[in-house]
Design an enzyme around this catalytic site. Structure first.
Site, PDB file in Angstrom:
ATOM      1  N   ASP A 230      -1.014  -8.636   3.600  1.00  0.00           N
ATOM      2  CA  ASP A 230      -1.584  -7.814   2.521  1.00  0.00           C
ATOM      3  C   ASP A 230      -2.711  -8.564   1.815  1.00  0.00           C
ATOM      4  OD1 ASP A 230      -1.828  -5.737   0.724  1.00  0.00           O
ATOM      5  OD2 ASP A 230       0.253  -5.773   0.062  1.00  0.00           O
TER       6      ASP A 230
ATOM      7  N   ASP B 204      -1.860   3.368   0.420  1.00  0.00           N
ATOM      8  CA  ASP B 204      -0.613   3.356  -0.348  1.00  0.00           C
ATOM      9  C   ASP B 204      -0.165   4.769  -0.678  1.00  0.00           C
ATOM     10  OD1 ASP B 204      -0.078   0.716  -0.359  1.00  0.00           O
ATOM     11  OD2 ASP B 204      -0.958   0.298  -2.313  1.00  0.00           O
TER      12      ASP B 204
END
Ligand code: DGJ
Length: 737
Positions: A474, A544
């Site tokens: 990430d 997301d």
């Protein structure tokens, strides 16, 4: 595929199966100009398209007016400072501060393609044309590289700039590709958005002046994307012209079109010059990232399919590339930071019972991280949360029959971390100025090798400590306050590019040491979903935003360029955590099936009816994933355009079967059924259609059950009945008789 050079006329042509790309050199002093990019054409001499007779500049003929020539000539790699007043691809500064340069033809070579820069394309069925340009005054050499493969309608370009002088030169701008064309009423497509709504498609007419997109965030970004589509006004999914330009790079980029005074377009892409400069010492060279160019006469669909083929066959390297990815369950939306080994094992147990194949432990397992305020950089297991340590947890998960994956954010450092307390200077910041925080974290200066080595050791220690088969990498904030203690003053503007090279080096090392690891890139959702990262990971978390309806827009924009096999997509719980929308569990499954497919929910707490559907969805994934991942992608309808319904199809390359997904976003009262024209089938073959029935987890005959020719389905269409309610979906398997 072939590269042909007419040495006498100095014309270069690159032919792919369906396209030709042609450039040519004027008489001395030899300016390389762009002649043609379009459908494949015979080998006629079309250098008249350079229009040199309209504004000739050959010193022996017309010494008095060079600038009328440089002001309109379609330079193939335009340079700053000598009379081409449009956007340059290259701008050089000498130690004296002079910026003028001029490039003239100096030779060429054609070779079989072996290897190119990484990130970049690979393959053993390609050829590369190198055109050498030089500036005798600066003793500068520029190599323009063009690669084509015989199975692909793409031209891959990059350039190499070589300083053959005895003094230092500074590159203020060094783009990857540029070409000029007439504006025949073209329109521009870009992919734009924000966090949770990445890569929405934007289309507008091209007008005079400068237009385009860029990122200066140190990553490709949520906001813009290193892609341009130049499309004819009548371009649809299946008809009209589309030229796609996509930079194979993960940092600051520019992708622009400039329309000049003669209605000519200059299309270019490369590293964004605003945040870039490169010091090129005597004898050194600089290699730009690669840019992929695709021309399609079959509309946007043809363009997308060429990009997909290029990236599946010549870019993505992972051994997982063509394999079914394990169906994973990720605990982020299930627990956020609030988990322990008991909770994870409970999720794993239920997941195993449903046929899910891997548990991914997301953010919050290390240091003392119970929220996003601390511990990035302290990659040691929090044994208060995971009692008995990581190996015990992983063994427990493995014993349930699941693989185990883990989350890292290797490029970051929290001010509240042991790493920061030991090495505050490793965080990117301008000395004497307080750097800006984002999500309460700083970015590590991984342009420095000692920082990279530390990061790599931390990762390897964890990966060596247990049977970890997947990593989610990430990156949750952009770069700002740029300064590096590792760089001299006149190299500070190299930081952003060196940073990206640092990311590539780290991921390259990771894959070398753990070749079977399944790596998924991610950046606060999809801020680094780009072709550069695809060289290292076969899949990237798309966004997301896991809401099935928002995903229609995000996945349509992403699939415009990238194969479905690369799009990280999960079924999550409702009301959706980002938008609060409630959608049927089936629909969430159909939308996630268009990507890697997985789950992101607390399987121990979701409604029983939803949980009961998971084994069926797992079966659905195994029935169709191979077709989705390897098939040709056809977009049949766009919710982004009609605000009502969405549909796409994956067709096996031999056209023996296809999977059609239809999502009815809005139910309609008292309306006819919809007629959907089905693209991509073999017109001469006959097909029968089956509906995937979620209740029985089997295929049942669809409609009247009759067989139809591909051409009938393409021209007359297929009936899709209205469904009762919003956000409903249907999956049709179209099989050759
Ligand atoms: C952003 C990612 O996109 C999410 O999936 C999750 O991993 C969080 N970061 C964790 O901090």
């Amino acid at each position: 595929m072939s590269i042909a050079v007419n040495e006498q006329e100095r014309i270069f042509r690159l032919d792919t199966p369906d396209t030709s790309y042609i450039c040519a050199v004027t008489d001395d002093p030899g300016y390389l100009g762009h002649v043609y990019y379009g459908p494949r054409i015979p080998d006629d001499d079309i250098r008249c398209l350079l229009r040199t007779s309209e504004n000739p500049y050959i010193p022996s003929m017309n010494k008095r007016d060079k600038l009328s020539f440089t002001d309109c000539y379609p330079m193939e790699y335009p340079v700053y400072g000598t009379g081409d007043f449009r956007e340059p691809a290259l701008k050089i500064r000498t130690p004296e501060g002079y910026c003028a340069a001029e490039l003239n033809y100096a030779g060429y070579s054609v070779e079989n393609f072996k290897t190119g820069p990484v990130p970049g394309v690979y393959g053993d069925n390609g050829q590369v044309l190198t055109i050498k340009l030089k500036d005798d005054c600066l003793k500068l050499e520029v190599l323009l590289k063009y690669t084509v493969f015989d199975d692909c309608n793409a031209v891959i370009r990059h350039s190499e700039i070589i300083n053959n002088s005895s003094s230092t030169l500074f590159l203020e701008r060094a783009l990857s590709a540029s070409f000029d064309m007439d504006n025949e009423d073209y329109e521009l497509i870009t992919l734009n958005g924000s966090w949770a709504r990445e890569r929405h498609i934007n289309r507008k007419p091209i007008g005079y002046g400068f237009q385009g997109v860029y990122s200066d965030r140190g990553e490709t970004s949520h906001q813009h994307h290193p892609f341009l589509g130049i499309v004819s006004k009548d371009c649809t999914q299946s008809r009209g012209e589309a030229i796609g330009v996509n930079l194979i790079y993960s940092g600051n980029f520019i992708a622009s079109v400039y329309e000049g005074q003669f209605d000519n377009l200059r299309v270019m892409t490369g590293i964004d010059p605003e945040s870039f400069e490169w010091k090129l010492n005597a004898g050194e060279s600089f290699v730009t990232p690669q840019a992929a160019l695709v021309y399609s006469a079959e509309g946007l669909g043809g363009m997308s399919r060429s990009f997909h083929d290029l990236y599946r066959e010549h870019l993505i390297r992972s051994p997982w590339k063509d394999k079914a990815r394990p169906i994973l369950i990720n605990n982020w939306e299930a627990t956020y930071f609030d988990f322990n080994e008991e909770k994870l094992l409970a999720i794993a147990k239920e997941a195993a019972a449903c046929g899910i194949e891997m548990l991914v432990m997301d953010d919050g397992w290390f240091g003392k991280r119970n929220d996003d305020n601390s511990s990035l950089g302290d990659w040691n297991v929090n044994e208060n949360k995971l009692k008995g340590g990581l190996k015990k947890l992983v063994d427990g998960v493995n014993a349930l029959g699941l693989k185990f994956g883990i989350w890292f954010e290797p490029e970051m450092i929290s001010p509240d971390s042991d790493l920061y307390r030991a090495h505050p200077d490793w965080a990117i910041a301008v000395p004497g100025r307080t750097a800006g925080l984002a999500r309460n974290q700083y970015v590590l200066d991984i342009s420095r090798s000692e920082v990279r080595d530390h990061v790599f050791r931390s990762l390897a220690d964890i990966l060596d400590s247990a049977n970890i088969e997947y990593v989610k990498w990430d990156m949750n904030r952009p770069l700002s306050d740029l300064a590096s203690l590792g760089l001299e003053a006149d190299r500070q503007k190299e930081l952003s590019h060196r940073y990206v090279q640092g990311v590539y080096e780290l991921q390259g090392r990771l894959m070398e040491r753990y070749p079977d690891l399944l790596l998924e890139n991610c950046s606060g959702g999809g801020a680094r979903f780009d072709a550069g990262m695809l060289c290292f990971s076969p899949q990237i978390w798309c966004s997301d935003d896991t809401d099935a309806i928002e995903r229609l827009l995000i996945q349509e924009g992403t699939a415009l360029v990238y194969p479905l096999s690369a799009m990280g997509a999960h079924v999550s719980d409702c009301p959706n955590h980002t938008v609060g929308r409630v959608t049927p569990f089936e629909t969430r499954g159909y939308v996630a099936l268009a990507g890697t497919f997985g789950y992101e929910l607390d399987i121990t707490r979701i409604p029983e009816a939803d949980r009961a559907m998971i084994p069926g969805q797992v079966k659905m994934y195994h029935m169709y994933n191979e077709l989705v991942a390897a098939g040709d992608y056809y977009r049949l309808a766009s919710y982004s355009g009609n605000n009502s319904y969405d549909s796409w199809m994956c067709v096996r390359k031999d056209k023996s079967e296809a999977l059609l997904t239809f999502i009815q976003v809005k139910g309609r009262p008292n309306a006819h059924s919809r007629k959907l024209k089905v693209e991509g089938l073999d017109p001469g073959k006959t097909y029968r259609i089956y509906r995937f029935d979620m209740e029985t987890v089997s295929e049942v005959p669809y409609g009247d059950g009759k067989a139809y020719h591909g051409s009938t389905l393409a021209n007359a269409g297929l009936i899709i009945n209205n469904m009762w309610g919003d956000n409903k979906g249907i999956l049709l398997h179209i099989k050759e008789e």
